[in-house]
Design an enzyme around this catalytic site. Structure first.
Site, mmCIF file in Angstrom:
data_model
loop_
_atom_site.group_PDB
_atom_site.id
_atom_site.type_symbol
_atom_site.label_atom_id
_atom_site.label_comp_id
_atom_site.label_asym_id
_atom_site.label_seq_id
_atom_site.Cartn_x
_atom_site.Cartn_y
_atom_site.Cartn_z
ATOM 1 N N ASN A 7 0.875 -1.169 0.000
ATOM 2 C CA ASN A 7 0.000 0.000 0.000
ATOM 3 C C ASN A 7 0.910 1.217 0.000
ATOM 4 O OD1 ASN A 7 -1.436 2.313 0.955
ATOM 5 N ND2 ASN A 7 -3.074 0.991 1.695
ATOM 6 N N GLU A 34 -3.864 1.961 -2.901
ATOM 7 C CA GLU A 34 -3.945 3.382 -2.568
ATOM 8 C C GLU A 34 -3.022 4.218 -3.453
ATOM 9 O OE1 GLU A 34 -5.420 5.314 1.165
ATOM 10 O OE2 GLU A 34 -4.144 3.750 2.049
ATOM 11 N N ASP A 147 -4.219 -4.869 0.825
ATOM 12 C CA ASP A 147 -4.540 -4.279 2.123
ATOM 13 C C ASP A 147 -5.978 -4.665 2.445
ATOM 14 O OD1 ASP A 147 -5.189 -2.737 4.291
ATOM 15 O OD2 ASP A 147 -4.570 -0.820 3.410
ATOM 16 N N ASN A 149 -7.380 -4.369 5.439
ATOM 17 C CA ASN A 149 -7.920 -3.550 6.530
ATOM 18 C C ASN A 149 -8.598 -4.404 7.601
ATOM 19 O OD1 ASN A 149 -7.352 -0.708 6.453
ATOM 20 N ND2 ASN A 149 -8.484 -0.595 4.530
ATOM 21 N N ASP A 218 -1.937 -6.163 5.874
ATOM 22 C CA ASP A 218 -1.617 -6.492 4.476
ATOM 23 C C ASP A 218 -1.347 -7.990 4.388
ATOM 24 O OD1 ASP A 218 -1.188 -3.609 3.219
ATOM 25 O OD2 ASP A 218 -0.216 -3.644 5.196
ATOM 26 N N ASP A 247 2.886 4.672 5.080
ATOM 27 C CA ASP A 247 2.683 4.158 6.440
ATOM 28 C C ASP A 247 2.602 2.633 6.466
ATOM 29 O OD1 ASP A 247 0.287 4.336 5.089
ATOM 30 O OD2 ASP A 247 -0.729 5.553 6.602
ATOM 31 N N HIS A 248 2.646 1.999 5.306
ATOM 32 C CA HIS A 248 2.743 0.547 5.188
ATOM 33 C C HIS A 248 4.159 0.169 4.762
ATOM 34 C CE1 HIS A 248 -1.735 -0.375 4.902
ATOM 35 N NE2 HIS A 248 -1.710 0.945 4.772
#
Length: 257
Positions: A7, A34, A147, A149, A218, A247-248
Site C-alpha cells: 500500500n 492506494e 490491504d 484492513n 496487508d 505508512d505501510h
C-alpha cells in the site's frame, strides 16, 4: 518467484520510495494499493525503466490498485469486484501473470463503525468471499494480495484492548476474514510466522513506528495448489524507516514454482 503487496499511500508522493524499493528488492510481481491518482497519472514510464510492465485502475485522490510484473505483461481479467455494478471505487484488479492468477485488492476501512461505511465494508467482504469461492472452484493457482484492513487476531495488533470497537478489528470483520480462509485459502505470512508479532502498518502519529505500535493488515492469500510451494514470507520494514515513506511496508512471499 517473489510476489509482494505494498500500500503505497499516494504513488505521486511516494514514487521515489517505490522505485528505490523495487530496484533493491526486485519482486517478480508487485501488487499496489492506494495509488490516490487518476488513471492518466500512473507513472508507467518510470516503472518500465525498471523492467516492470503494469496494469492499473486509478481514481482521483482515493483508492487505486495496480499489478506490476517483470515476468511478462499482466493480462487483465477484471478491474472491479463483481456483485455491485453501482460501486465506483477502484479497489480490485485481477490478472493472469507469470502462470498465476493474481489480484490486488484494497478492502474498505469501514470507520466509523457502526455506520454506512462499515456496512459497505461488510458488503464488500461478502462480494470478495463470493468471488474468491469462484476462483477456488476454477482450480487455478491464485494469489489474493493487498490491504485487507483487518487484523485477524490479537497477535496482529500492538494493543488489542484499544481496538475492539474499530472497524479493522470488530468481530464481524475478523469473522469475515476467517470465513474467507475457511474456503481453503492460506494466509502466507502467518503460516510461516505462526507465533510472531509481525506488522505491516505503522501510523504516522504518536511515534508509532519507533515504538513498534503496528498492525498486520496487508495479507497474501494462496489457493490450495500454491500453499505447498510457499518457501518464505516477510515484511521489508526498513522501507517504513525511509524519508517520507508510506505508512505501510512491503509484504512479500517466495514461491518455489
Amino acid at each position: 518467484m517473489r510476489i509482494a503487496t505494498f500500500n503505497i499511500n499516494g504513488i505521486g508522493a511516494r514514487l521515489p520510495r517505490l522505485l528505490e524499493w523495487l530496484d533493491e528488492a526486485r519482486p517478480d510481481i508487485c501488487c499496489l494499493q492506494e495509488l490516490k491518482a487518476p488513471t492518466e497519472r500512473f507513472p508507467q514510464a518510470e516503472l518500465n525503466a525498471l523492467g516492470y510492465e503494469a496494469i492499473w485502475h486509478g481514481q482521483k485522490s482515493w483508492n487505486g490498485v495496480a499489478i506490476l510484473s517483470r515476468v511478462g505483461a499482466p493480462a487483465e481479467r477484471i478491474r472491479a469486484l463483481p456483485g455491485d455494478a453501482e460501486d465506483a471505487h477502484s479497489r480490485y484488479i485481477e490478472a493472469e501473470v507469470g502462470g498465476l492468477v493474481v489480484a490486488s485488492l484494497y478492502l474498505p476501512n469501514g470507520n466509523p463503525a457502526p455506520g454506512p461505511k462499515f456496512d459497505y465494508k461488510l458488503a464488500w467482504f461478502a462480494r470478495l468471499q463470493a468471488h474468491a469461492a469462484g476462483l477456488l472452484a476454477s482450480g487455478a493457482p491464485v494469489v489474493l494480495a493487498g490491504d485487507y484492513n483487518v487484523m485477524p487476531t490479537d497477535l496482529d495488533v500492538y494493543a488489542p484492548e484499544r481496538w475492539r470497537d474499530d472497524a479493522l478489528f470488530r468481530p464481524e470483520v475478523r469473522d469475515a476474514y476467517a470465513q474467507l480462509l475457511a474456503q481453503g485459502w492460506t494466509d502466507a505470512l502467518r503460516t510461516l510466522h505462526p507465533g510472531e508479532r509481525i506488522y505491516t502498518f505503522w501510523d504516522y502519529f504518536r511515534n508509532a513506528f519507533a515504538r513498534n505500535a503496528g498492525l498486520r493488515i496487508d495479507h497474501l492469500l494462496l489457493s490450495p495448489s500454491l500453499a505447498p510451494k510457499l518457501k518464505a514470507a516477510g515484511v521489508d520494514r526498513e522501507a517504513r524507516a525511509k524519508e517520507k515513506p508510506s505508512d505501510h511496508a512491503p509484504t512479500w512471499i517466495e514461491l518455489d514454482l
